[in-house]
Design an enzyme around this catalytic site. Structure first.
Site, PDB file in Angstrom:
ATOM      1  N   ASP A  67       0.810  -1.211   0.000  1.00 57.07           N
ATOM      2  CA  ASP A  67       0.000   0.000   0.000  1.00 57.07           C
ATOM      3  C   ASP A  67       0.847   1.266   0.000  1.00 57.07           C
ATOM      4  OD1 ASP A  67       0.872  -0.579   2.596  1.00 57.07           O
ATOM      5  OD2 ASP A  67      -1.124  -1.155   3.276  1.00 57.07           O
ATOM      6  N   ASN A 136      -8.087  -3.552  14.192  1.00 54.42           N
ATOM      7  CA  ASN A 136      -9.455  -3.872  13.748  1.00 54.42           C
ATOM      8  C   ASN A 136      -9.452  -5.045  12.750  1.00 54.42           C
ATOM      9  OD1 ASN A 136      -8.363  -2.706  11.498  1.00 54.42           O
ATOM     10  ND2 ASN A 136      -9.781  -0.987  11.379  1.00 54.42           N
ATOM     11  N   HIS A 138      -7.565  -5.219  10.013  1.00 55.91           N
ATOM     12  CA  HIS A 138      -7.244  -4.907   8.615  1.00 55.91           C
ATOM     13  C   HIS A 138      -5.939  -5.582   8.196  1.00 55.91           C
ATOM     14  CE1 HIS A 138      -5.087  -0.947   9.899  1.00 55.91           C
ATOM     15  NE2 HIS A 138      -4.161  -1.790   9.510  1.00 55.91           N
ATOM     16  N   GLU A 143      -9.985  -2.259   5.218  1.00 58.07           N
ATOM     17  CA  GLU A 143     -10.636  -2.032   6.512  1.00 58.07           C
ATOM     18  C   GLU A 143     -11.893  -2.898   6.617  1.00 58.07           C
ATOM     19  OE1 GLU A 143      -9.258  -0.336   8.756  1.00 58.07           O
ATOM     20  OE2 GLU A 143      -8.238   1.429   7.977  1.00 58.07           O
TER      21      GLU A 143
HETATM   22  C1  F6R Z   1       1.213  -1.692   6.204  1.00 57.38           C
HETATM   23  C2  F6R Z   1      -0.088  -2.333   6.284  1.00 57.38           C
HETATM   24  C3  F6R Z   1      -0.874  -2.396   7.550  1.00 57.38           C
HETATM   25  C4  F6R Z   1      -0.045  -2.754   8.790  1.00 57.38           C
HETATM   26  C5  F6R Z   1      -0.927  -2.755  10.031  1.00 57.38           C
HETATM   27  C6  F6R Z   1      -0.150  -3.039  11.303  1.00 57.38           C
HETATM   28  O1  F6R Z   1       1.736  -1.800   4.900  1.00 57.38           O
HETATM   29  O2  F6R Z   1      -0.527  -2.748   5.288  1.00 57.38           O
HETATM   30  O3  F6R Z   1      -1.892  -3.360   7.384  1.00 57.38           O
HETATM   31  O4  F6R Z   1       0.548  -4.002   8.614  1.00 57.38           O
HETATM   32  O5  F6R Z   1      -1.560  -1.505  10.155  1.00 57.38           O
HETATM   33  O6  F6R Z   1       0.717  -1.984  11.552  1.00 57.38           O
HETATM   34  P1  F6R Z   1       1.802  -2.046  12.721  1.00 57.38           P
HETATM   35  O7  F6R Z   1       2.797  -3.056  12.301  1.00 57.38           O
HETATM   36  O8  F6R Z   1       2.389  -0.653  12.741  1.00 57.38           O
HETATM   37  O9  F6R Z   1       1.071  -2.416  13.956  1.00 57.38           O
END
Ligand code: F6R
Length: 236
Positions: A67, A136, A138, A143
């Site tokens: 992303d 959540n 994701h 989401e």
């Molecule tokens: C990042 C991504 C997100 C993260 C998720 C967890 O490229 O796609 O899905 O993997 O938000 O983030 P952290 O590792 O910061 O808890």
């Protein structure tokens, strides 16, 4: 599904880096799906170490990130391109032209989503996909919603995601409210998926995702259907 409980964050990072390196050793031109966020930072540090020690050669590898924030250029230090270059890509012998992220500055985001899916298809999909997980549920920036988005899409970031990501920005109002994210097709078609979860605060959502109902309200629950899923956890 294989679940590996790591002793601590360093152990989680070493194990994840070992699995990614093994993939590149077995298939030097592997397509590696990469994630950003805080969880994989240790994995990237370990990969740089393994490269420096001569254990793994990235000269033919390709990377595809999940992303990118809409509206952030590669020079912006909050963009995911900047993050990837800083944490990993500048420190290994990968060819920059073989590293891909969605273009957050694209004029036409719908076109950019199509281009990104075509690019992934043309690469033959991911050999291994590294994932983190949001509180959540994701994965990438898909989401909770009523459907699992199949294709690369423009995701309006949920409140909890904006709040969680605010720690990287000067103020919560600076956090972009939308991102381009791969959909479930690219993730589910990866030959292997490696999901990392670090911290006690991820325990509940990991249990819900891996053992609960498969529902787009918990996007990571779709991973229960993946034929080769490895989860490395450290709930401390
Ligand atoms: C990042 C991504 C997100 C993260 C998720 C967890 O490229 O796609 O899905 O993997 O938000 O983030 P952290 O590792 O910061 O808890």
């Amino acid at each position: 599904m294989k679940i590996v409980e790591a002793k601590n964050y360093e152990d989680l990072s070493k194990k994840a880096a070992a699995l990614i390196s093994a993939q590149v050793i077995l298939k030097p031109n592997a397509v590696i799906g990469l994630a950003t966020g805080s969880t994989p930072i240790g994995t990237y540090e370990q990969l740089v170490e393994l490269y420096k020690k001569g254990y793994v050669d990235f000269s033919n590898a390709r990377t595809v990130n999940l992303d990118e924030y809409c509206g952030l250029s590669p020079e912006n230090d909050q963009s995911y391109r900047y993050f990837m270059n800083e944490k990993l890509l500048n420190h290994i012998n990968i060819k920059m032209e073989n590293t891909f992220l969605p273009d957050g500055m694209a004029k036409d985001f719908d076109k950019e989503c199509k281009r990104y899916d075509e690019l992934i298809d043309n690469l033959g999909g991911m050999d291994i996909q590294l994932l983190g997980i949001g509180h959540n549920g994701h994965i990438a920036f898909n989401e909770p919603s009523n459907t699992f988005p199949a294709y690369t899409n423009i995701s309006k970031l949920g409140e909890s995601t904006i709040e969680a990501n605010a720690r990287f920005f000067d103020s919560p109002s600076d956090v972009p409210t939308a991102a381009l994210t791969v959909g479930m097709k690219a993730i589910m078609q990866a030959k292997k998926v490696l999901l990392l979860a670090n911290g006690m605060d991820k325990k509940h959502i990991i249990e819900k995702s891996l053992y609960g109902e498969i529902t787009p309200n918990v996007p990571a629950s779709i991973l229960q259907l993946h034929p080769d899923l490895t989860v490395i956890t450290c709930f401390k």
